[in-house]
Design a protein around this motif. Structure first.
Motif, short mmCIF file in Angstrom:
data_model
loop_
_atom_site.label_atom_id
_atom_site.label_comp_id
_atom_site.label_asym_id
_atom_site.label_seq_id
_atom_site.Cartn_x
_atom_site.Cartn_y
_atom_site.Cartn_z
N ILE A 185 12.79 25.47 64.16
CA ILE A 185 13.36 24.33 63.45
C ILE A 185 12.33 23.66 62.55
CG2 ILE A 185 14.53 22.11 63.68
CD1 ILE A 185 16.19 24.47 64.65
N THR A 186 11.22 23.25 63.14
CA THR A 186 10.26 22.45 62.39
C THR A 186 9.53 23.25 61.32
OG1 THR A 186 9.94 21.10 64.37
CG2 THR A 186 8.34 20.85 62.60
N LEU A 187 8.96 24.38 61.71
CA LEU A 187 8.17 25.16 60.74
C LEU A 187 9.00 25.64 59.55
CD1 LEU A 187 5.74 27.22 63.02
CD2 LEU A 187 5.37 25.05 61.84
N PRO A 188 10.23 26.16 59.76
CA PRO A 188 11.03 26.52 58.57
C PRO A 188 11.34 25.32 57.68
CG PRO A 188 11.89 27.62 60.51
CD PRO A 188 10.87 26.63 61.00
N SER A 189 11.49 24.14 58.30
CA SER A 189 11.84 22.96 57.52
C SER A 189 10.67 22.46 56.67
CB SER A 189 12.33 21.84 58.44
OG SER A 189 13.49 22.24 59.15
N ILE A 190 9.44 22.69 57.12
CA ILE A 190 8.27 22.22 56.37
C ILE A 190 7.56 23.38 55.66
CG2 ILE A 190 7.94 20.30 57.97
CD1 ILE A 190 5.57 21.85 59.18
N ARG A 191 8.26 24.48 55.46
CA ARG A 191 7.62 25.67 54.90
C ARG A 191 7.07 25.41 53.50
NH1 ARG A 191 13.08 26.34 54.76
NH2 ARG A 191 14.05 26.90 52.76
N MET A 192 7.73 24.55 52.71
CA MET A 192 7.22 24.28 51.37
C MET A 192 5.91 23.52 51.44
SD MET A 192 9.09 25.88 49.37
CE MET A 192 8.30 25.30 47.88
N GLY A 193 5.76 22.62 52.43
CA GLY A 193 4.48 21.94 52.61
C GLY A 193 3.38 22.91 53.01
N ILE A 194 3.73 23.85 53.89
CA ILE A 194 2.76 24.87 54.30
C ILE A 194 2.39 25.75 53.10
CG2 ILE A 194 2.39 26.86 55.80
CD1 ILE A 194 4.27 25.56 57.82
N PHE A 195 3.39 26.13 52.32
CA PHE A 195 3.14 26.94 51.13
C PHE A 195 2.25 26.21 50.15
CE2 PHE A 195 4.37 27.92 46.74
CZ PHE A 195 4.02 29.26 46.67
N ALA A 196 2.54 24.92 49.92
CA ALA A 196 1.73 24.13 48.99
C ALA A 196 0.29 24.00 49.50
CB ALA A 196 2.35 22.76 48.78
N GLY A 197 0.14 23.77 50.81
CA GLY A 197 -1.20 23.67 51.37
C GLY A 197 -1.98 24.96 51.21
N GLY A 198 -1.33 26.09 51.46
CA GLY A 198 -2.00 27.37 51.29
C GLY A 198 -2.35 27.64 49.83
N LEU A 199 -1.43 27.28 48.92
CA LEU A 199 -1.67 27.50 47.49
C LEU A 199 -2.84 26.67 46.99
CD1 LEU A 199 -0.83 28.75 44.80
CD2 LEU A 199 0.79 26.87 44.50
N PHE A 200 -2.85 25.38 47.33
CA PHE A 200 -3.95 24.52 46.90
C PHE A 200 -5.27 24.95 47.53
CE2 PHE A 200 -0.59 21.31 45.87
CZ PHE A 200 -0.91 21.19 44.52
N SER A 201 -5.22 25.43 48.76
CA SER A 201 -6.44 25.91 49.40
C SER A 201 -6.99 27.13 48.68
CB SER A 201 -6.17 26.24 50.88
OG SER A 201 -5.78 25.10 51.60
N PHE A 202 -6.10 28.05 48.31
CA PHE A 202 -6.54 29.23 47.56
C PHE A 202 -7.16 28.83 46.23
CE2 PHE A 202 -5.85 32.56 44.44
CZ PHE A 202 -6.40 33.67 45.07
N LEU A 203 -6.49 27.92 45.51
CA LEU A 203 -6.99 27.51 44.20
C LEU A 203 -8.31 26.75 44.32
CD1 LEU A 203 -3.67 26.39 42.45
CD2 LEU A 203 -4.94 28.52 42.14
N ALA A 204 -8.44 25.94 45.38
CA ALA A 204 -9.71 25.22 45.59
C ALA A 204 -10.85 26.20 45.81
CB ALA A 204 -9.58 24.27 46.77
N SER A 205 -10.59 27.27 46.56
CA SER A 205 -11.61 28.30 46.78
C SER A 205 -11.86 29.10 45.52
CB SER A 205 -11.17 29.21 47.93
OG SER A 205 -12.03 30.34 48.03
N TRP A 206 -10.79 29.44 44.82
CA TRP A 206 -10.90 30.28 43.63
C TRP A 206 -11.73 29.60 42.54
CZ3 TRP A 206 -9.56 35.17 42.23
CH2 TRP A 206 -9.49 35.47 40.88
N ASP A 207 -11.62 28.29 42.39
CA ASP A 207 -12.29 27.56 41.32
C ASP A 207 -13.66 27.02 41.71
OD1 ASP A 207 -10.18 27.95 39.59
OD2 ASP A 207 -9.18 26.08 40.13
N GLU A 208 -14.01 27.09 42.97
CA GLU A 208 -15.23 26.43 43.43
C GLU A 208 -16.49 27.15 42.90
OE1 GLU A 208 -17.96 24.13 44.63
OE2 GLU A 208 -15.84 23.60 44.74
N VAL A 209 -17.35 26.37 42.27
CA VAL A 209 -18.58 26.95 41.73
C VAL A 209 -19.83 26.31 42.33
CG1 VAL A 209 -18.58 25.34 39.78
CG2 VAL A 209 -19.80 27.51 39.58
N VAL A 210 -19.79 25.00 42.66
CA VAL A 210 -20.99 24.32 43.14
C VAL A 210 -21.43 24.89 44.48
CG1 VAL A 210 -21.99 22.10 43.78
CG2 VAL A 210 -20.36 22.23 41.88
N VAL A 211 -20.51 24.91 45.45
CA VAL A 211 -20.84 25.49 46.75
C VAL A 211 -21.13 26.97 46.61
CG1 VAL A 211 -19.94 25.96 49.07
CG2 VAL A 211 -19.51 23.75 48.00
#
Length: 266
Positions: A185-211
């Motif tokens: 019930i819960t996880l399917p209902s918040i799947r877009m939040g999970i997807f957005a979190g994963g997407l932003f995490s990937f982009l944050a890693s993909w663009d990171e240059v300082v670290v």
């Protein structure tokens, strides 16, 4: 009545003009980069004296660039998976937990978004150098995860806060275990939040240059680090070709997100 563009009369054309100017200001650098990637000059000169695909050929013929792209993809996918795996239980604890210090813990998780990256990079470099993770794949993933995890927690927490918990309780009353209710019930209902979190995490890693600069080694460099080193040593138009490909990838991701949102709204 709310003020709409149609009710503004001739004033709306001023808003259109301002919007057009802002859009032009934001898009012109992107168009210049795309044009430079096809320019015949060996330097980043605008306007280009001619047109060629030479820089794209050099990009895909150079194994150092290919290795950097593949490493960035591997690190980004690993960071995305780890940020979801850690961000999901952390979000449940922050949203549904009732314990002392919860807000302090929330601030701790969001801290990497506030602390300057150079400070985080120096601290991580000192730690990883001491424990032998500097210049390793695990070191890259761990360093990028520190930056990406807050994005995952924010997205998943917002989705959980907007979810009606009574639906999950109703499933438990109907005979489901708490784990089954969360899974079905819960996880399917918040799947877009999970997807957005994963997407932003990937982009944050993909663009990171300082670290990435502090974590890199001569044999292991992510794409942003490779671009930075190339800019310092050689202003080759290959940089423009890489940038154009990254812009195209970003546009594809945005289009995919829009399509998913439209399907969800139906």
């Amino acid at each position: 009545m709310l003020l709409s563009l149609n009710r503004m009369g001739p004033g709306r054309f001023g808003l259109y003009a301002i919007g057009l100017l802002v859009m032009t200001f934001l898009l012109l650098p992107i168009l210049f980069i795309a044009a430079l990637s096809f320019g015949a000059s060996r330097w980043l000169a605008f306007p280009p004296p001619g047109w060629t695909l030479q820089w794209y050929q050099e990009l895909f013929a150079d194994p150092r660039w290919i290795d950097a792209i593949l490493l960035s993809i591997r690190v980004g996918l690993a960071v995305m998976a780890a940020s979801i795996a850690l961000g999901l239980p952390a979000s449940f604890a922050l949203v549904r937990g009732r314990f002392r210090g919860r807000e302090l813990l929330r601030a701790f998780f969001i801290g990497p978004m506030i602390v300057p990256l150079i400070i985080l990079a120096i601290a991580l470099y000192g730690l990883f150098l001491r424990i032998g993770l500097s210049g390793t794949f695990i070191g890259f993933v761990a360093g990028h995860l520190v930056i990406a995890l807050p994005f995952s927690i924010i997205c998943i927490s917002n989705a959980l806060e907007s979810f009606d918990e009574s639906i999950e309780k109703a499933a438990v009353i109907c005979g489901a275990s708490p784990a089954q209710a969360i899974w079905r019930i819960t996880l399917p209902s918040i799947r877009m939040g999970i997807f957005a979190g994963g997407l932003f995490s990937f982009l944050a890693s993909w663009d990171e240059v300082v670290v990435g600069i502090f974590m890199a080694s001569p044999e292991m460099q992510t794409l942003p680090v490779r671009m930075w080193n190339t800019l310092r040593n050689d202003l080759s138009p290959v940089i423009a070709a890489v940038s154009t490909l990254l812009i195209g990838l970003t546009l594809l991701i945005l289009v995919a997100v829009m399509i998913l949102q439209r399907k969800r709204g139906r």
